[in-house]
Design a protein around this motif. Structure first.
Motif, PDB file in Angstrom:
ATOM      1  N   THR A   1      -2.321   7.010   5.432  1.00 37.08           N
ATOM      2  CA  THR A   1      -2.814   6.651   6.765  1.00 37.08           C
ATOM      3  C   THR A   1      -4.153   5.927   6.642  1.00 37.08           C
ATOM      4  O   THR A   1      -4.375   4.893   7.286  1.00 37.08           O
ATOM      5  CB  THR A   1      -2.959   7.914   7.644  1.00 37.08           C
ATOM      6  N   ALA A   2      -5.037   6.464   5.806  1.00 34.66           N
ATOM      7  CA  ALA A   2      -6.353   5.834   5.613  1.00 34.66           C
ATOM      8  C   ALA A   2      -6.192   4.416   5.046  1.00 34.66           C
ATOM      9  O   ALA A   2      -6.873   3.483   5.483  1.00 34.66           O
ATOM     10  CB  ALA A   2      -7.214   6.692   4.685  1.00 34.66           C
ATOM     11  N   ALA A   3      -5.264   4.254   4.125  1.00 35.89           N
ATOM     12  CA  ALA A   3      -5.045   2.929   3.519  1.00 35.89           C
ATOM     13  C   ALA A   3      -4.525   1.941   4.566  1.00 35.89           C
ATOM     14  O   ALA A   3      -4.971   0.794   4.630  1.00 35.89           O
ATOM     15  CB  ALA A   3      -4.060   3.036   2.357  1.00 35.89           C
ATOM     16  N   ALA A   4      -3.588   2.397   5.393  1.00 34.89           N
ATOM     17  CA  ALA A   4      -3.037   1.519   6.432  1.00 34.89           C
ATOM     18  C   ALA A   4      -4.148   1.061   7.371  1.00 34.89           C
ATOM     19  O   ALA A   4      -4.237  -0.112   7.734  1.00 34.89           O
ATOM     20  CB  ALA A   4      -1.933   2.243   7.203  1.00 34.89           C
ATOM     21  N   MET A   5      -5.012   2.014   7.746  1.00 31.54           N
ATOM     22  CA  MET A   5      -6.121   1.682   8.647  1.00 31.54           C
ATOM     23  C   MET A   5      -7.095   0.729   7.971  1.00 31.54           C
ATOM     24  O   MET A   5      -7.559  -0.243   8.571  1.00 31.54           O
ATOM     25  CB  MET A   5      -6.872   2.949   9.055  1.00 31.54           C
ATOM     26  N   ALA A   6      -7.394   1.021   6.715  1.00 31.66           N
ATOM     27  CA  ALA A   6      -8.417   0.249   6.007  1.00 31.66           C
ATOM     28  C   ALA A   6      -7.978  -1.188   5.772  1.00 31.66           C
ATOM     29  O   ALA A   6      -8.796  -2.102   5.788  1.00 31.66           O
ATOM     30  CB  ALA A   6      -8.743   0.924   4.672  1.00 31.66           C
ATOM     31  N   MET A   7      -6.684  -1.395   5.550  1.00 33.97           N
ATOM     32  CA  MET A   7      -6.302  -2.762   5.188  1.00 33.97           C
ATOM     33  C   MET A   7      -5.645  -3.553   6.318  1.00 33.97           C
ATOM     34  O   MET A   7      -5.334  -4.723   6.127  1.00 33.97           O
ATOM     35  CB  MET A   7      -5.519  -2.798   3.876  1.00 33.97           C
ATOM     36  N   ALA A   8      -5.470  -2.946   7.494  1.00 34.35           N
ATOM     37  CA  ALA A   8      -4.816  -3.670   8.606  1.00 34.35           C
ATOM     38  C   ALA A   8      -5.557  -4.982   8.904  1.00 34.35           C
ATOM     39  O   ALA A   8      -4.938  -6.052   8.994  1.00 34.35           O
ATOM     40  CB  ALA A   8      -4.741  -2.787   9.841  1.00 34.35           C
TER      41      ALA A   8
ATOM     42  N   PHE B   1       0.814  -1.226   0.000  1.00 32.95           N
ATOM     43  CA  PHE B   1       0.000   0.000   0.000  1.00 32.95           C
ATOM     44  C   PHE B   1       0.843   1.270   0.000  1.00 32.95           C
ATOM     45  O   PHE B   1       0.420   2.288  -0.543  1.00 32.95           O
ATOM     46  CB  PHE B   1      -1.007  -0.006   1.157  1.00 32.95           C
ATOM     47  N   HIS B   2       2.030   1.225   0.601  1.00 35.67           N
ATOM     48  CA  HIS B   2       2.898   2.416   0.570  1.00 35.67           C
ATOM     49  C   HIS B   2       3.335   2.707  -0.870  1.00 35.67           C
ATOM     50  O   HIS B   2       3.383   3.864  -1.292  1.00 35.67           O
ATOM     51  CB  HIS B   2       4.161   2.189   1.410  1.00 35.67           C
ATOM     52  N   THR B   3       3.655   1.627  -1.586  1.00 39.50           N
ATOM     53  CA  THR B   3       4.110   1.796  -2.974  1.00 39.50           C
ATOM     54  C   THR B   3       2.952   2.280  -3.847  1.00 39.50           C
ATOM     55  O   THR B   3       3.123   3.186  -4.666  1.00 39.50           O
ATOM     56  CB  THR B   3       4.688   0.470  -3.512  1.00 39.50           C
ATOM     57  N   GLU B   4       1.773   1.692  -3.644  1.00 40.65           N
ATOM     58  CA  GLU B   4       0.607   2.142  -4.414  1.00 40.65           C
ATOM     59  C   GLU B   4       0.329   3.616  -4.141  1.00 40.65           C
ATOM     60  O   GLU B   4      -0.012   4.392  -5.035  1.00 40.65           O
ATOM     61  CB  GLU B   4      -0.624   1.289  -4.058  1.00 40.65           C
TER      62      GLU B   4
ATOM     63  N   ASP C   1      20.150  17.895   4.174  1.00 39.61           N
ATOM     64  CA  ASP C   1      19.826  18.237   2.776  1.00 39.61           C
ATOM     65  C   ASP C   1      18.616  17.483   2.242  1.00 39.61           C
ATOM     66  O   ASP C   1      18.552  17.142   1.057  1.00 39.61           O
ATOM     67  CB  ASP C   1      21.028  17.994   1.844  1.00 39.61           C
ATOM     68  N   LEU C   2      17.653  17.206   3.134  1.00 35.56           N
ATOM     69  CA  LEU C   2      16.431  16.515   2.713  1.00 35.56           C
ATOM     70  C   LEU C   2      15.207  17.374   3.002  1.00 35.56           C
ATOM     71  O   LEU C   2      15.121  18.005   4.053  1.00 35.56           O
ATOM     72  CB  LEU C   2      16.308  15.179   3.460  1.00 35.56           C
ATOM     73  N   VAL C   3      14.286  17.403   2.047  1.00 33.85           N
ATOM     74  CA  VAL C   3      13.023  18.121   2.227  1.00 33.85           C
ATOM     75  C   VAL C   3      11.918  17.093   2.478  1.00 33.85           C
ATOM     76  O   VAL C   3      11.678  16.218   1.638  1.00 33.85           O
ATOM     77  CB  VAL C   3      12.670  18.957   0.975  1.00 33.85           C
ATOM     78  N   TYR C   4      11.300  17.195   3.642  1.00 31.57           N
ATOM     79  CA  TYR C   4      10.214  16.280   4.028  1.00 31.57           C
ATOM     80  C   TYR C   4       8.999  16.524   3.142  1.00 31.57           C
ATOM     81  O   TYR C   4       8.547  17.657   3.014  1.00 31.57           O
ATOM     82  CB  TYR C   4       9.880  16.570   5.495  1.00 31.57           C
ATOM     83  N   LEU C   5       8.471  15.483   2.522  1.00 31.43           N
ATOM     84  CA  LEU C   5       7.266  15.670   1.706  1.00 31.43           C
ATOM     85  C   LEU C   5       6.033  15.013   2.327  1.00 31.43           C
ATOM     86  O   LEU C   5       4.988  15.617   2.398  1.00 31.43           O
ATOM     87  CB  LEU C   5       7.490  15.139   0.290  1.00 31.43           C
ATOM     88  N   TYR C   6       6.158  13.761   2.752  1.00 33.18           N
ATOM     89  CA  TYR C   6       5.044  13.144   3.482  1.00 33.18           C
ATOM     90  C   TYR C   6       5.506  11.886   4.205  1.00 33.18           C
ATOM     91  O   TYR C   6       6.600  11.381   3.957  1.00 33.18           O
ATOM     92  CB  TYR C   6       3.851  12.834   2.562  1.00 33.18           C
ATOM     93  N   ALA C   7       4.651  11.419   5.103  1.00 35.43           N
ATOM     94  CA  ALA C   7       4.931  10.173   5.819  1.00 35.43           C
ATOM     95  C   ALA C   7       3.624   9.414   5.988  1.00 35.43           C
ATOM     96  O   ALA C   7       2.546  10.015   6.021  1.00 35.43           O
ATOM     97  CB  ALA C   7       5.528  10.481   7.186  1.00 35.43           C
TER      98      ALA C   7
END
Ligand code: PCA
Length: 325
Positions: A264-271, A38-41, A134-140
């Motif tokens: 986050t929603a995907a992680a919750m939905a498929m746990a 799901f992270h890759t998707e 030298d890293l810009v945070y985009l999402y987690a």
């Protein structure tokens, strides 16, 4: 005369198209997990979002499974500009900065809600620490709650003695050490192989990674400990990011915000689906015994103390803010 003018305007159009083509950029994005994860998707959707919002000016191409850079190397590759963007399990880098391991301290945040609170409390410091590299945070986005995989019933830590334990970061190594086991660091992409060859016989991870690794081919039990929810972070190389125009940067940030919510929603939905899939493939899925839970919680307390001792005022401020929520 007419012909000449037509030729001239055709030439101008060709030049304009040429300029547009030259300014359109492709960013290769290494990620460590399989295409079906799901992270890759989510990363692929993020990439599509960036493509759309920039009208094709920035094309992000996701490379799954550690194929472009292995999980271990992704962060360094982005820091050094070998890759302009990438996704990595941040807690795997707590040896660089103990704060990077905040989401892998056992039992500090054990639900999706608590994990979001902890992350929100930590995020400004984490962004700052990443910027210094030298890293810009985009999402987690989080992984589902972590449980214990074994190939026999385990009632207590004593039952794990002599078992070869796979670790994916410093925290999982530390747990092994506290339990008297010798950990071996193995990336998710190599996990099936390690289990099949007996290099590892037990590990702590989500139902999601158990399914990705077809863990039932080698192991039999998953104890649903819900010990923590570690996160993958997507970051860009600072120079590559700063070389973009404002609109493109805004697209990355906005698509990142959307990806954080969607992930986050995907992680919750498929746990739960992942747990059902473990069961459907013959795994025994149970809560840990009271004794096993108490012993693991004891390790969690030790590791919380160690985290606070090493991070000092910064760590304390984050945990205070989290607990005050
Ligand atoms: N899967 C990753 C990290 C956490 C998780 O759930 C892994 O086992 O490598």
């Amino acid at each position: 005369m007419k012909t000449t003018m037509l030729t001239a305007s055709t030439l101008a159009l060709t030049l304009a198209l040429g300029a547009a083509a030259a300014s359109a950029e492709t960013w290769d994005m290494p990620v460590a997990y399989p295409a079906s994860n799901f992270h890759t998707e989510n990363a692929v959707e993020f990439a599509a979002c960036v493509g759309e919002r920039t009208g094709g000016e920035l094309e992000v191409v996701v490379h799954p499974n550690g194929a472009l850079f292995s999980g271990t190397d992704i962060k360094r590759a982005v820091q050094t500009g070998q890759a302009p963007i990438g996704e990595r399990l941040l807690s795997a880098h707590e040896n660089e900065n103990k704060l990077f391991g905040i989401d892998a301290v056992p039992f500090l945040a054990t639900s999706f809600e608590a994990s979001d609170k902890l992350w929100n409390a930590a995020r400004p410091k984490l962004e700052e620490a990443l910027a210094a590299q030298d890293l810009v945070y985009l999402y987690a986005a989080p992984w589902p709650p972590q449980g214990l995989y074994t190939k026999k019933p385990v009632e207590s830590v004593a039952d794990l003695q002599g078992v070869k334990f796979r670790a994916y970061n410093a925290a999982t190594s530390r747990i092994a050490e506290l339990a008297g086991l010798i950990p071996v660091q193995i990336e998710a992409a190599e996990l099936s192989q390690a289990l099949a060859t007996g290099v590892a016989e037990s590990f702590i991870s989500s139902g999601s990674t158990g399914v990705d690794s077809k863990v039932w081919e080698s192991l039999t039990h998953w104890y649903d400990v819900q010990a923590w929810l570690p996160r993958n972070v997507v970051f860009a190389n600072k120079s590559a990011f700063e070389a973009l125009d404002d609109a493109t940067r805004a697209a990355l940030t906005e698509c990142g915000d959307e990806a954080a919510a969607r992930g986050t929603a995907a992680a919750m939905a498929m746990a739960d689906d992942m747990i059902a899939e473990l069961r459907a493939n013959g795994m025994t899925v149970e809560p840990p015994s009271d004794q096993l839970r108490a012993e693991l919680e004891g390790f969690g307390q030790t590791m919380t103390d160690e985290f606070l001792a090493e991070t000092g005022a910064d760590g304390q401020a984050i945990i205070d803010a989290y607990r005050a929520e």
